[in-house]
Design a protein around this motif. Structure first.
Motif, PDB file in Angstrom:
ATOM      1  N   ILE A   1     -21.796  60.041  73.679  1.00 31.10           N
ATOM      2  CA  ILE A   1     -22.727  58.907  73.730  1.00 31.10           C
ATOM      3  C   ILE A   1     -22.298  57.926  74.815  1.00 31.10           C
ATOM      4  CG2 ILE A   1     -23.542  56.870  72.480  1.00 31.10           C
ATOM      5  CD1 ILE A   1     -23.432  58.457  69.921  1.00 31.10           C
ATOM      6  N   ALA A   2     -20.981  57.682  74.877  1.00 30.28           N
ATOM      7  CA  ALA A   2     -20.457  56.711  75.847  1.00 30.28           C
ATOM      8  C   ALA A   2     -20.638  57.170  77.287  1.00 30.28           C
ATOM      9  CB  ALA A   2     -18.978  56.445  75.571  1.00 30.28           C
ATOM     10  N   MET A   3     -20.918  58.463  77.506  1.00 31.09           N
ATOM     11  CA  MET A   3     -21.185  58.950  78.860  1.00 31.09           C
ATOM     12  C   MET A   3     -22.496  58.396  79.406  1.00 31.09           C
ATOM     13  SD  MET A   3     -18.745  60.958  80.003  1.00 31.09           S
ATOM     14  CE  MET A   3     -17.723  59.653  79.318  1.00 31.09           C
ATOM     15  N   GLN A   4     -23.407  57.977  78.483  1.00 31.41           N
ATOM     16  CA  GLN A   4     -24.655  57.307  78.849  1.00 31.41           C
ATOM     17  C   GLN A   4     -25.525  58.135  79.796  1.00 31.41           C
ATOM     18  OE1 GLN A   4     -23.034  53.741  80.504  1.00 31.41           O
ATOM     19  NE2 GLN A   4     -22.161  53.057  78.579  1.00 31.41           N
ATOM     20  N   ASN A   5     -25.415  59.453  79.668  1.00 28.87           N
ATOM     21  CA  ASN A   5     -26.158  60.342  80.544  1.00 28.87           C
ATOM     22  C   ASN A   5     -26.296  61.699  79.850  1.00 28.87           C
ATOM     23  OD1 ASN A   5     -26.097  62.612  82.691  1.00 28.87           O
ATOM     24  ND2 ASN A   5     -26.718  60.817  83.884  1.00 28.87           N
ATOM     25  N   THR A   6     -27.505  62.250  79.867  1.00 33.80           N
ATOM     26  CA  THR A   6     -27.745  63.512  79.163  1.00 33.80           C
ATOM     27  C   THR A   6     -26.858  64.636  79.690  1.00 33.80           C
ATOM     28  OG1 THR A   6     -30.059  62.890  78.769  1.00 33.80           O
ATOM     29  CG2 THR A   6     -29.497  65.223  78.544  1.00 33.80           C
ATOM     30  N   THR A   7     -26.801  64.779  81.002  1.00 39.01           N
ATOM     31  CA  THR A   7     -25.998  65.846  81.609  1.00 39.01           C
ATOM     32  C   THR A   7     -24.516  65.652  81.346  1.00 39.01           C
ATOM     33  OG1 THR A   7     -27.638  66.092  83.373  1.00 39.01           O
ATOM     34  CG2 THR A   7     -25.458  67.052  83.755  1.00 39.01           C
ATOM     35  N   LEU A   8     -24.043  64.404  81.483  1.00 38.02           N
ATOM     36  CA  LEU A   8     -22.628  64.134  81.255  1.00 38.02           C
ATOM     37  C   LEU A   8     -22.272  64.280  79.776  1.00 38.02           C
ATOM     38  CD1 LEU A   8     -21.945  61.083  83.622  1.00 38.02           C
ATOM     39  CD2 LEU A   8     -21.354  63.492  83.965  1.00 38.02           C
ATOM     40  N   GLY A   9     -23.225  63.949  78.900  1.00 41.87           N
ATOM     41  CA  GLY A   9     -22.999  64.146  77.471  1.00 41.87           C
ATOM     42  C   GLY A   9     -22.827  65.623  77.151  1.00 41.87           C
ATOM     43  N   PHE A  10     -23.683  66.444  77.773  1.00 46.16           N
ATOM     44  CA  PHE A  10     -23.563  67.901  77.631  1.00 46.16           C
ATOM     45  C   PHE A  10     -22.208  68.375  78.162  1.00 46.16           C
ATOM     46  CE2 PHE A  10     -23.936  71.976  79.897  1.00 46.16           C
ATOM     47  CZ  PHE A  10     -24.294  72.822  78.852  1.00 46.16           C
ATOM     48  N   GLY A  11     -21.848  67.902  79.364  1.00 46.95           N
ATOM     49  CA  GLY A  11     -20.583  68.303  79.976  1.00 46.95           C
ATOM     50  C   GLY A  11     -19.386  67.868  79.157  1.00 46.95           C
ATOM     51  N   TYR A  12     -19.466  66.677  78.540  1.00 50.82           N
ATOM     52  CA  TYR A  12     -18.354  66.169  77.737  1.00 50.82           C
ATOM     53  C   TYR A  12     -18.074  67.099  76.557  1.00 50.82           C
ATOM     54  CZ  TYR A  12     -15.229  62.681  75.689  1.00 50.82           C
ATOM     55  OH  TYR A  12     -14.110  62.042  75.192  1.00 50.82           O
ATOM     56  N   MET A  13     -19.128  67.498  75.858  1.00 54.30           N
ATOM     57  CA  MET A  13     -18.943  68.347  74.682  1.00 54.30           C
ATOM     58  C   MET A  13     -18.531  69.765  75.060  1.00 54.30           C
ATOM     59  SD  MET A  13     -19.141  66.450  72.114  1.00 54.30           S
ATOM     60  CE  MET A  13     -18.999  67.781  70.902  1.00 54.30           C
ATOM     61  N   VAL A  14     -19.050  70.273  76.182  1.00 51.55           N
ATOM     62  CA  VAL A  14     -18.638  71.605  76.630  1.00 51.55           C
ATOM     63  C   VAL A  14     -17.153  71.594  76.998  1.00 51.55           C
ATOM     64  CG1 VAL A  14     -18.897  73.340  78.451  1.00 51.55           C
ATOM     65  CG2 VAL A  14     -20.927  72.356  77.372  1.00 51.55           C
ATOM     66  N   LEU A  15     -16.721  70.555  77.702  1.00 49.57           N
ATOM     67  CA  LEU A  15     -15.303  70.454  78.055  1.00 49.57           C
ATOM     68  C   LEU A  15     -14.436  70.307  76.816  1.00 49.57           C
ATOM     69  CD1 LEU A  15     -15.242  68.194  81.255  1.00 49.57           C
ATOM     70  CD2 LEU A  15     -14.609  70.608  81.067  1.00 49.57           C
ATOM     71  N   TYR A  16     -14.934  69.588  75.828  1.00 48.55           N
ATOM     72  CA  TYR A  16     -14.208  69.487  74.559  1.00 48.55           C
ATOM     73  C   TYR A  16     -14.012  70.882  73.970  1.00 48.55           C
ATOM     74  CZ  TYR A  16     -13.433  68.809  69.569  1.00 48.55           C
ATOM     75  OH  TYR A  16     -12.925  68.898  68.285  1.00 48.55           O
ATOM     76  N   GLY A  17     -15.091  71.669  73.969  1.00 49.33           N
ATOM     77  CA  GLY A  17     -15.006  73.030  73.445  1.00 49.33           C
ATOM     78  C   GLY A  17     -14.070  73.904  74.252  1.00 49.33           C
ATOM     79  N   VAL A  18     -14.111  73.770  75.586  1.00 50.91           N
ATOM     80  CA  VAL A  18     -13.216  74.543  76.449  1.00 50.91           C
ATOM     81  C   VAL A  18     -11.757  74.222  76.116  1.00 50.91           C
ATOM     82  CG1 VAL A  18     -12.416  74.824  78.835  1.00 50.91           C
ATOM     83  CG2 VAL A  18     -14.860  74.785  78.341  1.00 50.91           C
TER      84      VAL A  18
END
Length: 237
Positions: free
Chosen positions: A149-166
């Motif tokens: 949420i704090a990424m404040q951007n749809t793409t960055l929000g997606f990237g944040y969670m994918v990196l978390y999973g990685v």
């Protein structure tokens, strides 16, 4: 701040070993064909990353809406505080007061229905197992979602969670490859440090929102509100 997702995922995987490790250890992978086994494990992880990524899209979009409402820095502070609260809340509290329990029961039923597919060593079953695993309620995933949420951007929000999973992949893969990976004593000991890491990352988000003038961490030029009528200077050639 995307790098914090990778760190959070890597260290919170110590927590995942206890919660999701049994699922990983029961995966119907081929124990005699290393190449096939690697593909099967990656399909499982791909399912988890798909789940995390879809959640990141949703929460990243929510963050974007708050950004457009002029809550950039406030949202970073709120997300950091919530991340700290979630990290320091005992897991048994989530188990007792979990609003996603109806979804969890549905997922549990679906997983039960996948039993026959697991016996057939279906690639599709491995992907779906990872997908459902990614949607299971988890305190550390909740903490990561506040970061999205704090990424404040749809793409960055997606990237944040994918990196978390990685970040969770190395430890979760080790569980499959190494029987009895790490003794229970050491798993519990290392897992006890995970909340402190989440608290540290939460503090980074708070610092970012405060605009303390620290390069890359807390830039001072971040504005509190989106200006509807910004001042523009036109230079005539």
């Amino acid at each position: 701040m995307l790098y914090s997702a990778l760190i959070l995922g890597l260290l919170s995987s110590l927590h995942c070993i206890g919660m999701c490790g049994p699922i990983a250890m029961m995966l119907p992978v081929d124990r005699h064909n290393p190449a096939k086994k690697a593909i099967q494990i990656m399909l499982y992880h791909t399912g988890r990353l798909t789940a995390y990524g879809s959640l990141g899209l949703i929460f990243g979009t929510l963050g974007k809406g708050l950004y457009l409402a002029g809550m950039q820095q406030q949202m970073a502070i709120i997300a950091g505080v919530l991340m700290i609260v979630v990290a320091m809340t005992p897991e048994k509290i989530f188990a007792r007061y979990n609003f996603s329990k109806p979804v969890y029961k549905l997922i549990a039923k679906v997983k039960t229905g996948l039993g026959n597919q697991f016996k057939k060593r279906s690639y599709k079953a491995l992907f779906i197992t990872g997908l459902l695993n990614g949607y299971l309620p988890c305190g550390m995933v909740y903490a990561a979602l506040f970061g999205a949420i704090a990424m404040q951007n749809t793409t960055l929000g997606f990237g944040y969670m994918v990196l978390y999973g990685v970040g969770t992949i190395p430890m979760m893969s080790a569980v499959v490859y190494v029987s009895g990976f790490m003794s229970g004593h050491w798993r519990n000991k290392l897992a006890s440090y995970v909340p402190y890491v989440a608290v540290f990352i939460g503090m980074l988000f708070i610092m970012r929102g405060l605009g303390l003038g620290i390069p890359y961490i807390s830039p001072s030029d971040a504005s509190l509100f989106v200006q509807n009528n910004p001042d523009c200077v036109v230079i005539n050639p």
